[in-house]
Design an enzyme around this catalytic site. Structure first.
Site, PDB file in Angstrom:
ATOM      1  N   TYR A  50       0.695  -1.125  -0.057  1.00 53.25           N
ATOM      2  CA  TYR A  50       0.189   0.017   0.072  1.00 53.25           C
ATOM      3  C   TYR A  50       0.973   1.382   0.017  1.00 53.25           C
ATOM      4  O   TYR A  50       1.800   1.401   0.969  1.00 53.25           O
ATOM      5  CB  TYR A  50      -0.888  -0.147   1.190  1.00 53.25           C
ATOM      6  N   LYS A  75      -1.567  -1.290  -3.932  1.00 54.91           N
ATOM      7  CA  LYS A  75      -2.570  -0.185  -4.071  1.00 54.91           C
ATOM      8  C   LYS A  75      -2.088   1.048  -3.970  1.00 54.91           C
ATOM      9  O   LYS A  75      -1.154   1.619  -3.064  1.00 54.91           O
ATOM     10  CB  LYS A  75      -3.085  -0.336  -2.541  1.00 54.91           C
TER      11      LYS A  75
END
Length: 357
Positions: free
Chosen positions: A186, A214
């Site tokens: 992330y 992400k």
């Protein structure tokens, strides 16, 4: 056979004799020097075992909200209803205890309990991705061990924040958790204060457990990865439509889908839809006027699907913003939002702010 103990180390007498011979150098047990020897989940017979390849095809992942009771404890009845509404409306995965789910306000006991609860109740119907990342490598290792032990399908890992680290330290941090199971990295520099550059992602992508990233930096970065065959989920609701259909993203990890999962599914599954995307952008702008999850928490309370309880330091949006949300719901259509109750503005006194829980 009798044994001799010294400084907590048990040695067979024969070994002890050899050890005490002049010139003999004692060596530590092999297990003590095997990298990641302690890691669990090596069996493919364990519950909910999922490969990184299974995760790479998931298009709509909701960063699910964690609702609370008036005393600040989890409202699991409301939480289960939220998850069920995601499943019914076509979401394929949920992030448990992410930024949106306020993992940053949870103890690790609460965090792992909620992951385990989600797996036990919904793990056969939706992918459960536990946010077990931390700025402490030790905590990230321990939480990820526990998350996979209770059956989560994949882990979400952020780079070390606030104190930050070097690029080499960042790679070592992720290398400490990647062997445990499927992992989504992330990247959100606005929160961590440090970008995860492409050279780090390329290094991590060599791991079989690397599912993808992400990415919140923007669609140019998304395209750079997808051109190289790296799976990306957009982390920005306002960019997710274009990321999916113009830049090669697999899908989105969404905040907005907490409210309108069916419409976000349309954006991710049904092809380019510029008119729908344009229609939803005012809602996205409203959601992120203040740091997430303030807007989402306020909206869900107004929709009547959670109690209006906030764990501090989050507080609801002011009444003028709450009126704006009512108008947005009417423009988009109440039928597209989760829940069945009429949309309300709510008074300031309706909200409960909890500092100790």
């Amino acid at each position: 056979m009798a044994s001799m103990k010294s400084y907590g180390v048990s040695l067979d007498l024969a070994c002890a004799d050899n050890y005490m011979r002049k010139g003999t150098k004692w060596r530590s047990p092999r297990a003590a020097v095997i990298r990641n020897f302690h890691l669990p989940m090596r069996s493919f017979e364990v519950k909910n075992r999922t490969s990184s390849e299974d995760m790479k095809s998931v298009r709509l992942i909701t960063a699910i909200k964690t609702p609370y009771l008036p005393d600040g404890r989890f409202d699991l009845e409301a939480y289960d209803a939220l998850i069920n509404m995601q499943i019914v409306n076509g979401a394929e995965g949920v992030i448990v205890g992410g930024t949106t789910g306020e993992g940053q306000l949870m103890s690790w006991d609460e965090h792992i309990m909620l992951i385990g609860h989600t797996v036990n109740c919904f793990g056969t119907s939706i992918k459960v991705i536990g946010n077990t990342g931390s700025n402490s490598t030790r905590e990230a290792i321990h939480a990820t061990e526990q998350g996979f032990a209770v059956g989560m399908h994949a882990a979400l890992h952020i780079n070390p924040y606030y104190g930050k680290t070097s690029m080499e330290g960042m790679v070592s941090h992720f290398d400490s958790v990647l062997p445990m199971g499927p992992t989504i990295i992330y990247n959100v520099p606005s929160r961590t204060g440090q970008d995860i550059p492409p050279r780090v992602i390329r290094t991590l992508a060599q791991s079989d457990n690397f599912a993808g990233v992400k990415e919140c930096v923007g669609n140019d970065r998304v395209k750079g990865y997808t051109d190289e065959g790296i799976v990306v989920w957009s982390g920005n609701d306002d960019e997710c439509h274009d990321a999916r259909w113009g830049y090669g993203a697999t899908g989105v990890i969404s905040v907005m889908s907490n409210l309108i999962p069916g419409l976000v599914r349309q954006l991710m599954f049904d092809g380019k839809n510029l008119s729908l995307n344009l229609k939803l952008l005012p809602l996205v702008k409203w959601l992120f006027m203040e740091p997430n999850p303030i807007g989402l928490n306020t909206a869900l309370a107004q929709l009547g699907v959670i109690r209006p309880v906030f764990r501090l330091p989050y507080v609801p949006l002011p009444v003028a913003r709450r009126v704006e949300f009512v108008n947005l719901v009417k423009e988009i259509g109440r039928e597209h939002f989760i829940g069945k109750k009429d949309i309300q503005v709510l008074d300031d006194d309706d909200f409960i702010l909890v500092g100790r829980y």
